[in-house]
Design a protein around this motif. Structure first.
Motif, PDB file in Angstrom:
ATOM      1  N   VAL A 183       0.850  -1.207   0.000  1.00 59.39           N
ATOM      2  CA  VAL A 183       0.000   0.000   0.000  1.00 59.39           C
ATOM      3  C   VAL A 183       0.883   1.255   0.000  1.00 59.39           C
ATOM      4  N   LYS A 184       1.994   1.190   0.768  1.00 57.89           N
ATOM      5  CA  LYS A 184       2.932   2.311   0.842  1.00 57.89           C
ATOM      6  C   LYS A 184       3.554   2.561  -0.543  1.00 57.89           C
ATOM      7  N   LEU A 185       3.975   1.487  -1.216  1.00 61.57           N
ATOM      8  CA  LEU A 185       4.577   1.619  -2.558  1.00 61.57           C
ATOM      9  C   LEU A 185       3.573   2.216  -3.536  1.00 61.57           C
ATOM     10  N   GLN A 186       2.317   1.784  -3.396  1.00 63.62           N
ATOM     11  CA  GLN A 186       1.256   2.270  -4.297  1.00 63.62           C
ATOM     12  C   GLN A 186       1.066   3.777  -4.094  1.00 63.62           C
ATOM     13  N   LYS A 187       1.058   4.192  -2.802  1.00 66.20           N
ATOM     14  CA  LYS A 187       0.880   5.619  -2.488  1.00 66.20           C
ATOM     15  C   LYS A 187       2.041   6.446  -3.050  1.00 66.20           C
ATOM     16  N   GLU A 188       3.246   5.867  -2.960  1.00 68.36           N
ATOM     17  CA  GLU A 188       4.440   6.578  -3.438  1.00 68.36           C
ATOM     18  C   GLU A 188       4.620   6.441  -4.952  1.00 68.36           C
ATOM     19  N   LYS A 189       3.671   5.703  -5.594  1.00 61.84           N
ATOM     20  CA  LYS A 189       3.702   5.496  -7.060  1.00 61.84           C
ATOM     21  C   LYS A 189       5.028   4.888  -7.539  1.00 61.84           C
ATOM     22  N   VAL A 190       5.536   3.912  -6.761  1.00 63.71           N
ATOM     23  CA  VAL A 190       6.775   3.208  -7.154  1.00 63.71           C
ATOM     24  C   VAL A 190       6.455   2.323  -8.353  1.00 63.71           C
ATOM     25  N   PRO A 191       7.177   2.463  -9.471  1.00 59.26           N
ATOM     26  CA  PRO A 191       6.822   1.709 -10.689  1.00 59.26           C
ATOM     27  C   PRO A 191       6.966   0.191 -10.541  1.00 59.26           C
ATOM     28  N   ALA A 192       6.117  -0.542 -11.298  1.00 55.76           N
ATOM     29  CA  ALA A 192       6.050  -2.008 -11.209  1.00 55.76           C
ATOM     30  C   ALA A 192       7.385  -2.671 -11.518  1.00 55.76           C
ATOM     31  N   GLU A 193       8.141  -2.087 -12.453  1.00 52.90           N
ATOM     32  CA  GLU A 193       9.387  -2.757 -12.875  1.00 52.90           C
ATOM     33  C   GLU A 193      10.590  -2.377 -11.999  1.00 52.90           C
ATOM     34  N   SER A 194      10.380  -1.479 -11.018  1.00 52.13           N
ATOM     35  CA  SER A 194      11.497  -1.059 -10.158  1.00 52.13           C
ATOM     36  C   SER A 194      11.971  -2.212  -9.271  1.00 52.13           C
ATOM     37  N   GLU A 195      13.236  -2.126  -8.873  1.00 51.77           N
ATOM     38  CA  GLU A 195      13.862  -3.161  -8.021  1.00 51.77           C
ATOM     39  C   GLU A 195      13.095  -3.283  -6.701  1.00 51.77           C
ATOM     40  N   VAL A 242      -3.931  -3.472  -2.779  1.00 52.72           N
ATOM     41  CA  VAL A 242      -2.828  -4.418  -2.991  1.00 52.72           C
ATOM     42  C   VAL A 242      -2.993  -5.113  -4.343  1.00 52.72           C
ATOM     43  N   ASN A 243      -4.202  -5.610  -4.603  1.00 53.49           N
ATOM     44  CA  ASN A 243      -4.461  -6.351  -5.841  1.00 53.49           C
ATOM     45  C   ASN A 243      -4.220  -5.489  -7.087  1.00 53.49           C
ATOM     46  N   SER A 244      -4.743  -4.258  -7.041  1.00 51.79           N
ATOM     47  CA  SER A 244      -4.612  -3.411  -8.234  1.00 51.79           C
ATOM     48  C   SER A 244      -3.153  -3.053  -8.498  1.00 51.79           C
ATOM     49  N   TYR A 245      -2.368  -2.891  -7.429  1.00 55.99           N
ATOM     50  CA  TYR A 245      -0.947  -2.554  -7.598  1.00 55.99           C
ATOM     51  C   TYR A 245      -0.144  -3.781  -8.045  1.00 55.99           C
ATOM     52  N   LEU A 246      -0.522  -4.959  -7.499  1.00 55.74           N
ATOM     53  CA  LEU A 246       0.254  -6.171  -7.762  1.00 55.74           C
ATOM     54  C   LEU A 246       0.055  -6.736  -9.160  1.00 55.74           C
ATOM     55  N   GLU A 247      -1.123  -6.510  -9.726  1.00 54.40           N
ATOM     56  CA  GLU A 247      -1.434  -7.144 -11.016  1.00 54.40           C
ATOM     57  C   GLU A 247      -0.347  -6.868 -12.074  1.00 54.40           C
ATOM     58  N   PRO A 248      -0.048  -5.595 -12.381  1.00 55.08           N
ATOM     59  CA  PRO A 248       1.011  -5.340 -13.374  1.00 55.08           C
ATOM     60  C   PRO A 248       2.395  -5.774 -12.868  1.00 55.08           C
ATOM     61  N   ALA A 249       2.618  -5.627 -11.536  1.00 58.84           N
ATOM     62  CA  ALA A 249       3.930  -5.969 -10.964  1.00 58.84           C
ATOM     63  C   ALA A 249       4.201  -7.469 -11.096  1.00 58.84           C
ATOM     64  N   LEU A 250       3.160  -8.293 -10.916  1.00 64.84           N
ATOM     65  CA  LEU A 250       3.316  -9.751 -11.064  1.00 64.84           C
ATOM     66  C   LEU A 250       3.603 -10.122 -12.516  1.00 64.84           C
ATOM     67  N   GLN A 251       2.967  -9.399 -13.445  1.00 61.22           N
ATOM     68  CA  GLN A 251       3.217  -9.646 -14.879  1.00 61.22           C
ATOM     69  C   GLN A 251       4.706  -9.457 -15.187  1.00 61.22           C
ATOM     70  N   VAL A 252       5.266  -8.360 -14.668  1.00 62.74           N
ATOM     71  CA  VAL A 252       6.696  -8.078 -14.864  1.00 62.74           C
ATOM     72  C   VAL A 252       7.529  -9.211 -14.242  1.00 62.74           C
ATOM     73  N   TYR A 253       7.143  -9.588 -13.009  1.00 66.98           N
ATOM     74  CA  TYR A 253       7.876 -10.623 -12.268  1.00 66.98           C
ATOM     75  C   TYR A 253       7.902 -11.937 -13.057  1.00 66.98           C
ATOM     76  N   PHE A 254       6.722 -12.362 -13.562  1.00 68.70           N
ATOM     77  CA  PHE A 254       6.645 -13.646 -14.288  1.00 68.70           C
ATOM     78  C   PHE A 254       7.351 -13.566 -15.649  1.00 68.70           C
ATOM     79  N   SER A 255       7.271 -12.400 -16.310  1.00 68.92           N
ATOM     80  CA  SER A 255       7.932 -12.288 -17.620  1.00 68.92           C
ATOM     81  C   SER A 255       9.449 -12.385 -17.439  1.00 68.92           C
ATOM     82  N   ARG A 256       9.958 -11.850 -16.328  1.00 70.09           N
ATOM     83  CA  ARG A 256      11.401 -11.963 -16.036  1.00 70.09           C
ATOM     84  C   ARG A 256      11.770 -13.410 -15.692  1.00 70.09           C
ATOM     85  N   LEU A 257      10.832 -14.098 -15.046  1.00 67.02           N
ATOM     86  CA  LEU A 257      11.074 -15.518 -14.705  1.00 67.02           C
ATOM     87  C   LEU A 257      10.982 -16.400 -15.955  1.00 67.02           C
ATOM     88  N   GLY A 258      10.255 -15.875 -16.949  1.00 65.29           N
ATOM     89  CA  GLY A 258      10.041 -16.635 -18.185  1.00 65.29           C
ATOM     90  C   GLY A 258       8.962 -17.689 -18.036  1.00 65.29           C
TER      91      GLY A 258
END
Length: 265
Positions: A183-195, A242-258
């Motif tokens: 929730v904190k990351l979402q408020k701070e608008k931390v991008p999905a692909e960031s470390e 949490v869900n709305s923030y995680l959705e794109p972030a998980l896509q990035v995570y899985f694409s990196r995992l292949g």
């Protein structure tokens, strides 16, 4: 030492008379005598236990303290030391504190019952296993109890076999802490692909794997449960974020995992 008398002299009372006068049972007085809480001052030659006015004053104190909620053990300890108004005030302060704790526990129980009633009506079906789970979670102050009504019986059985009360609380603590971080990351608008975001996503995915014990067939059910249309409490509000923030972030995570476990399932 107890005085002995042939007959019952003036100013002395039998156990029956005291019981009648003070509105207690003879059995209670016999019990107080046995427990050495209130022993009669005298005895007749025939073996009748005799009480004095002084005994009555003590009995009155016992009855008063009992009505205030003191246990007999407390009364036994305190009667000896209640010699000054300060002693009495301190004893009453202690008891008032104990009653306050009691009131809080009763309020919590009442809130849990009212909450359970709401849940029961929302669930539309009678399911005592589920009710029990909700009660346990309400008692543990687990604000995520509302999840339970969303789970089917298979998932609940899985949870019961995977977690006991302690490990369940520990898991939910970690999950809630991570949710707060997200929730904190979402408020701070931390991008999905960031470390920073991807680190949290990895932790989140680890928790999901810990929950399912690696059983990928549970994922669709978890997605269904996690999909909150209308939040009914603060915890569900948080999960929506949490869900709305995680959705794109998980896509990035899985694409990196292949690999994408959700697509594979």
């Amino acid at each position: 030492m107890m005085a002995k008398f042939r007959a019952i002299p003036e100013g002395f009372m039998t156990v029956g008379e005291v019981a009648k006068k003070m509105g207690v049972t003879v059995r209670t007085l016999q019990y107080y005598d046995k427990e050495e809480l209130l022993s009669p001052s005298a005895e007749s030659e025939g073996g009748r236990r005799l009480y004095t006015d002084k005994d009555l004053v003590l009995l009155h104190q016992i009855i008063s303290m009992k009505s205030l909620g003191f246990s007999l053990t407390d009364i036994k300890e305190k009667l000896i030391s209640l010699k000054t108004p300060d002693d009495v005030a301190n004893a009453l302060t202690e008891q008032a504190d104990a009653i306050r704790i009691n009131i809080k526990q009763l309020k919590d129980s009442l809130a849990a019952i009212e909450q359970l009633k709401t849940e029961v009506l929302q669930m539309q079906t009678v399911n005592f296993k589920k009710y029990a789970d909700i009660i346990v979670n309400l008692q543990m102050k687990n604000e995520s109890y509302s999840l339970i009504k969303r789970f089917d019986d298979d998932t609940l059985d899985h949870i019961r076999s995977r977690f006991d009360k302690k490990s369940g609380v520990d898991f939910m603590d970690r999950f809630n802490r991570l949710s707060d971080e997200i929730v904190k990351l979402q408020k701070e608008k931390v991008p999905a692909e960031s470390e920073q975001c991807q680190q949290v996503v990895q932790e989140y995915w680890s928790l999901i794997m810990e929950f399912t014990n690696g059983d990928m067939t549970m994922l669709p059910k978890l997605m269904e449960v996690g999909n909150i249309d209308t939040a009914t409490n603060a915890w569900e509000e948080k999960q929506k974020i949490v869900n709305s923030y995680l959705e794109p972030a998980l896509q990035v995570y899985f694409s990196r995992l292949g690999t994408n476990p959700f697509e594979e399932v």
